[in-house]
Design a protein around this motif. Structure first.
Motif, mmCIF file in Angstrom:
data_model
loop_
_atom_site.group_PDB
_atom_site.id
_atom_site.type_symbol
_atom_site.label_atom_id
_atom_site.label_comp_id
_atom_site.label_asym_id
_atom_site.label_seq_id
_atom_site.Cartn_x
_atom_site.Cartn_y
_atom_site.Cartn_z
ATOM 1 N N GLN A 42 0.828 -1.203 0.000
ATOM 2 C CA GLN A 42 0.000 0.000 0.000
ATOM 3 C C GLN A 42 0.866 1.258 0.000
ATOM 4 O OE1 GLN A 42 -3.353 0.011 2.677
ATOM 5 N NE2 GLN A 42 -3.404 2.247 2.768
ATOM 6 N N ARG A 43 1.948 1.244 0.779
ATOM 7 C CA ARG A 43 2.859 2.389 0.798
ATOM 8 C C ARG A 43 3.416 2.649 -0.598
ATOM 9 N NH1 ARG A 43 8.936 2.420 3.233
ATOM 10 N NH2 ARG A 43 8.971 0.676 1.796
ATOM 11 N N ALA A 44 3.653 1.581 -1.358
ATOM 12 C CA ALA A 44 4.201 1.714 -2.710
ATOM 13 C C ALA A 44 3.138 2.051 -3.751
ATOM 14 C CB ALA A 44 4.917 0.423 -3.100
ATOM 15 N N GLY A 45 1.876 2.155 -3.323
ATOM 16 C CA GLY A 45 0.797 2.468 -4.248
ATOM 17 C C GLY A 45 0.298 1.281 -5.043
ATOM 18 N N LEU A 46 0.611 0.056 -4.576
ATOM 19 C CA LEU A 46 0.272 -1.152 -5.330
ATOM 20 C C LEU A 46 -0.908 -1.927 -4.732
ATOM 21 C CD1 LEU A 46 3.908 -2.459 -5.930
ATOM 22 C CD2 LEU A 46 2.468 -1.147 -7.506
ATOM 23 N N TYR A 47 -1.425 -1.474 -3.589
ATOM 24 C CA TYR A 47 -2.475 -2.240 -2.925
ATOM 25 C C TYR A 47 -3.428 -1.277 -2.215
ATOM 26 C CZ TYR A 47 -4.467 -6.214 -0.283
ATOM 27 O OH TYR A 47 -5.302 -7.179 0.247
ATOM 28 N N PRO A 48 -4.282 -0.597 -2.974
ATOM 29 C CA PRO A 48 -5.195 0.362 -2.346
ATOM 30 C C PRO A 48 -6.188 -0.342 -1.432
ATOM 31 C CG PRO A 48 -5.804 -0.023 -4.641
ATOM 32 C CD PRO A 48 -4.486 -0.707 -4.425
ATOM 33 N N PRO A 49 -6.667 0.353 -0.386
ATOM 34 C CA PRO A 49 -7.647 -0.261 0.505
ATOM 35 C C PRO A 49 -8.956 -0.526 -0.220
ATOM 36 C CG PRO A 49 -7.376 2.070 0.998
ATOM 37 C CD PRO A 49 -6.310 1.719 0.020
ATOM 38 N N PRO A 50 -9.739 -1.497 0.263
ATOM 39 C CA PRO A 50 -11.050 -1.760 -0.354
ATOM 40 C C PRO A 50 -11.949 -0.527 -0.253
ATOM 41 C CG PRO A 50 -10.432 -3.512 1.188
ATOM 42 C CD PRO A 50 -9.455 -2.394 1.381
ATOM 43 N N PRO A 51 -12.947 -0.408 -1.124
ATOM 44 C CA PRO A 51 -13.878 0.727 -1.059
ATOM 45 C C PRO A 51 -14.474 0.887 0.336
ATOM 46 C CG PRO A 51 -14.259 -0.543 -3.054
ATOM 47 C CD PRO A 51 -13.275 -1.329 -2.231
ATOM 48 N N GLY A 52 -14.431 2.107 0.858
ATOM 49 C CA GLY A 52 -14.994 2.392 2.160
ATOM 50 C C GLY A 52 -14.053 2.198 3.326
ATOM 51 N N ALA A 53 -12.899 1.556 3.100
ATOM 52 C CA ALA A 53 -11.940 1.324 4.180
ATOM 53 C C ALA A 53 -11.039 2.543 4.357
ATOM 54 C CB ALA A 53 -11.092 0.093 3.891
ATOM 55 N N SER A 54 -10.479 2.679 5.545
ATOM 56 C CA SER A 54 -9.559 3.775 5.837
ATOM 57 C C SER A 54 -8.324 3.694 4.954
ATOM 58 C CB SER A 54 -9.142 3.709 7.307
ATOM 59 O OG SER A 54 -8.100 4.634 7.570
ATOM 60 N N ALA A 55 -7.848 4.862 4.521
ATOM 61 C CA ALA A 55 -6.616 4.921 3.738
ATOM 62 C C ALA A 55 -5.378 4.860 4.624
ATOM 63 C CB ALA A 55 -6.586 6.204 2.913
ATOM 64 N N THR A 56 -5.575 4.945 5.940
ATOM 65 C CA THR A 56 -4.457 4.818 6.874
ATOM 66 C C THR A 56 -3.929 3.387 6.846
ATOM 67 O OG1 THR A 56 -5.271 6.570 8.320
ATOM 68 C CG2 THR A 56 -3.845 4.917 9.328
ATOM 69 N N LEU A 57 -2.622 3.232 6.973
ATOM 70 C CA LEU A 57 -2.007 1.914 6.974
ATOM 71 C C LEU A 57 -2.388 1.139 8.238
ATOM 72 C CD1 LEU A 57 1.491 3.173 5.840
ATOM 73 C CD2 LEU A 57 -0.047 1.793 4.446
ATOM 74 N N GLY A 58 -2.272 -0.186 8.164
ATOM 75 C CA GLY A 58 -2.460 -0.999 9.354
ATOM 76 C C GLY A 58 -3.664 -1.908 9.311
ATOM 77 N N LEU A 59 -3.419 -3.223 9.243
ATOM 78 C CA LEU A 59 -4.491 -4.217 9.148
ATOM 79 C C LEU A 59 -4.784 -4.909 10.479
ATOM 80 C CD1 LEU A 59 -3.622 -5.943 5.741
ATOM 81 C CD2 LEU A 59 -4.970 -3.882 6.195
ATOM 82 N N GLU A 60 -4.082 -4.508 11.536
ATOM 83 C CA GLU A 60 -4.320 -5.096 12.856
ATOM 84 C C GLU A 60 -3.746 -4.168 13.906
ATOM 85 O OE1 GLU A 60 -2.180 -8.825 13.083
ATOM 86 O OE2 GLU A 60 -0.402 -7.927 12.173
ATOM 87 N N CYS A 61 -4.356 -4.191 15.074
ATOM 88 C CA CYS A 61 -3.864 -3.354 16.161
ATOM 89 C C CYS A 61 -4.316 -3.941 17.480
ATOM 90 C CB CYS A 61 -4.357 -1.914 16.019
ATOM 91 S SG CYS A 61 -6.123 -1.702 16.358
ATOM 92 N N ALA A 62 -3.780 -3.379 18.565
ATOM 93 C CA ALA A 62 -4.232 -3.710 19.909
ATOM 94 C C ALA A 62 -4.267 -2.434 20.726
ATOM 95 C CB ALA A 62 -3.311 -4.735 20.557
ATOM 96 N N GLY A 63 -5.167 -2.405 21.690
ATOM 97 C CA GLY A 63 -5.280 -1.217 22.522
ATOM 98 C C GLY A 63 -6.411 -1.363 23.519
ATOM 99 N N ILE A 64 -6.965 -0.226 23.916
ATOM 100 C CA ILE A 64 -8.005 -0.189 24.936
ATOM 101 C C ILE A 64 -9.230 0.519 24.382
ATOM 102 C CG2 ILE A 64 -8.592 0.683 27.222
ATOM 103 C CD1 ILE A 64 -5.652 0.379 27.964
ATOM 104 N N ILE A 65 -10.398 -0.076 24.564
ATOM 105 C CA ILE A 65 -11.639 0.518 24.059
ATOM 106 C C ILE A 65 -11.946 1.801 24.829
ATOM 107 C CG2 ILE A 65 -14.144 0.216 23.923
ATOM 108 C CD1 ILE A 65 -13.695 -2.663 23.162
ATOM 109 N N SER A 66 -12.174 2.877 24.072
ATOM 110 C CA SER A 66 -12.459 4.176 24.684
ATOM 111 C C SER A 66 -13.881 4.654 24.431
ATOM 112 C CB SER A 66 -11.465 5.225 24.162
ATOM 113 O OG SER A 66 -11.551 5.335 22.750
ATOM 114 N N GLU A 67 -14.595 4.000 23.529
ATOM 115 C CA GLU A 67 -15.989 4.369 23.236
ATOM 116 C C GLU A 67 -16.694 3.157 22.652
ATOM 117 O OE1 GLU A 67 -18.570 7.605 20.539
ATOM 118 O OE2 GLU A 67 -16.368 7.717 20.602
ATOM 119 N N VAL A 68 -17.958 2.992 23.033
ATOM 120 C CA VAL A 68 -18.742 1.847 22.576
ATOM 121 C C VAL A 68 -20.035 2.342 21.944
ATOM 122 C CG1 VAL A 68 -19.921 -0.258 23.266
ATOM 123 C CG2 VAL A 68 -17.782 0.377 24.381
#
Length: 320
Positions: A42-68
């Motif tokens: 994606q950084r190289a412009g070869l793998y755009p995100p699917p329609p409607g998905a965020s253009a920000t990089l990153g397919l996985e993360c971990a953290g703490i829920i701040s809003e539900v």
């Protein structure tokens, strides 16, 4: 908030509008995000995100829920990891609540950031699409990768002997330490894999010039799952061999699957796989953490093809 964007072959930590949290969604304050080859593309412009998905990089993360959002069973303060179509390398991410998993017992937030994408990929392709049965033999190309590391451990846990192709003797030793029976070095003679054949299932992120060999290595009713094109997109196959062996050739991607498919996959993952972390039968394979300010170094490390397991970007070091 700030988020990591791919800009003309490089990455930049830029200000971005904070996404709204709607019905059926949760907001996660991101501690760390896993790095995957899709991010390189994606950084190289070869793998755009699917329609409607965020253009920000990153397919996985971990953290703490701040809003539900309304209709969710999660609570503010829950420690979670998430599978994403994009957006993980940011201070916050909003995600379908069904695509969120609890942190496995005994696993840190940083380690958990390296789990959703690779375990979802390995589980989907080996145990759902290939319908792997106990005792069946598996070949994993790029066995020391993040997906390979997860797949080796799953094979061991579910009673499937597996072999690998890797880039060095050190990486072969790493795979064997996780449970692989053995393997070969790709710069030597891949034909040596015939000594371990026939295989029931081959998981292949290479494609291209591995295709003819894969077909030769598979046994009767073998399943060949192609998940990448690191070795090119063109191949010549003997269709007579494909037919006579009754081989199933399956092309598989995860990022562009629909929301319900991913929800079903993650529910299965939580039931079948997540308990194995608490039992000590699966372990995160986190090789190195990088501060988000050092993202370019992290991308360069992944592009070197010398990573055993996973890399993560630490977004908020105050969360642990």
């Amino acid at each position: 908030m700030k988020a990591l964007q791919g800009v003309e072959g490089r990455v930049e930590w830029l200000e971005q509008q904070v996404p709204a949290c709607d019905v059926g969604e949760v907001r996660i304050r991101v501690a760390a995000a896993g790095l995957n080859r899709a991010d390189l593309l994606q950084r190289a412009g070869l793998y755009p995100p699917p329609p409607g998905a965020s253009a920000t990089l990153g397919l996985e993360c971990a953290g703490i829920i701040s809003e539900v959002g309304a209709g969710c069973d999660w609570k503010v303060g829950d420690r979670v990891c998430a599978l994403l179509a994009g957006g993980g390398m940011a201070e916050e991410v909003v995600v379908d609540a069904r695509h969120v998993l609890p942190i496995p017992e005994g696993v840190s937030l940083h380690e958990a950031a390296a789990l959703p994408e690779v375990y979802a990929t390995a589980w989907l392709n080996l145990f759902q699409l290939a319908a792997l049965k106990p005792g069946e033999k598996v070949l994993l190309h790029a066995g020391a990768s993040g997906v390979g590391s997860a797949a080796i451990q799953l094979c061991k846990a579910f009673g499937n002997p597996c072999w690998v192709s890797v880039g060095s003797a050190e990486r072969l030793a790493y795979c064997e330490s996780l449970g692989a029976q053995g393997g070969v070095l790709r710069d030597d003679d891949l034909q040596a894999l015939r000594d371990f054949a026939p295989f029931d299932v081959i998981l292949d992120p290479v494609g291209g010039h591995y295709a003819a060999l894969n077909l030769a290595l598979l046994g009767l009713d073998g399943r060949w799952i192609n998940i990448g094109l690191m070795g090119g997109r063109q191949a010549e196959l003997d269709m007579g061999v494909l037919l006579s062996k009754r081989v199933q050739l399956i092309g598989s991607t995860l990022r562009n699957r629909d929301d319900q498919f991913k929800a079903d996959l993650l529910r299965d993952l939580q039931q079948q796989v997540w308990p194995l972390f608490a039992e000590g039968r699966l372990k995160p394979q986190l090789q190195q953490r990088f501060a988000v300010e050092d993202a370019e170094a992290a991308f360069a490390a992944l592009a070197s093809n010398q990573v055993d397991g996973k890399l993560v970007l630490v977004i908020d070091d105050s969360l642990s």
